[in-house]
Write an enzyme that holds these catalytic residues in place. Structure first.
Site, PDB file in Angstrom:
ATOM      1  CE1 TYR A   1      -3.785  -1.051   0.399  1.00 14.40           C
ATOM      2  CE2 TYR A   1      -2.940  -2.566  -1.644  1.00 14.40           C
ATOM      3  CZ  TYR A   1      -3.515  -2.075   0.306  1.00 14.40           C
ATOM      4  OH  TYR A   1      -3.598  -3.206   0.570  1.00 14.40           O
TER       5      TYR A   1
ATOM      6  CB  SER B   1      -1.323   0.128   1.441  1.00 12.59           C
ATOM      7  OG  SER B   1       0.255   0.223   2.662  1.00 12.59           O
TER       8      SER B   1
END
Length: 126
Positions: free
Chosen positions: A58, A25
């Protein structure tokens, strides 16, 4: 007609952490997520200004006010602490939305200080 357009951008943020052994992430200061409109778990593109790497991951929320940009998991191979990155989110817009669409852009100064925000990129001149 639909078009994929720039939704939000953090321009020249500095990577503060690169954590290989973390779930993949990119942790972003929660204040910047709120201001830019980037949502937690939204797909983002990261462009590393210093080494030319471009990758997809993300967004996850970092502590508000932390000025954190933490590139995590396998993506940590693509950026190191101190690298300047451009973080972009894109979205699909219908024709009715295109006429009024304005991206939210945050421009960062050294030390991950927010310099200014904008909804347009100036015309490039020679």
């Amino acid at each position: 007609m639909h078009a994929i357009m720039l939704k939000a951008k953090l321009h020249r943020a500095e990577v503060t952490h690169a954590v290989l052994d973390y779930e993949g992430s990119c942790a972003i200061d929660g204040d910047w997520l709120d201001l830019s409109g980037i949502r937690e778990y939204e797909q983002i593109q990261i462009y590393n200004v210093d080494n030319g790497e471009r990758f997809t991951t993300y967004a996850i929320r970092a502590e508000n006010g932390s000025k954190m940009i933490s590139v995590n998991g396998a993506a940590a191979h693509k950026a190191k602490v101190g690298d300047r990155v451009i973080i972009c989110a894109y979205a699909h817009y219908g024709e009715a939305e295109l006429a009024s669409h304005k991206p939210r852009m945050l421009y960062m100064a050294p030390g991950n200080q927010l310099s200014h925000t904008s909804e347009a990129i100036p015309i490039q001149v020679a």
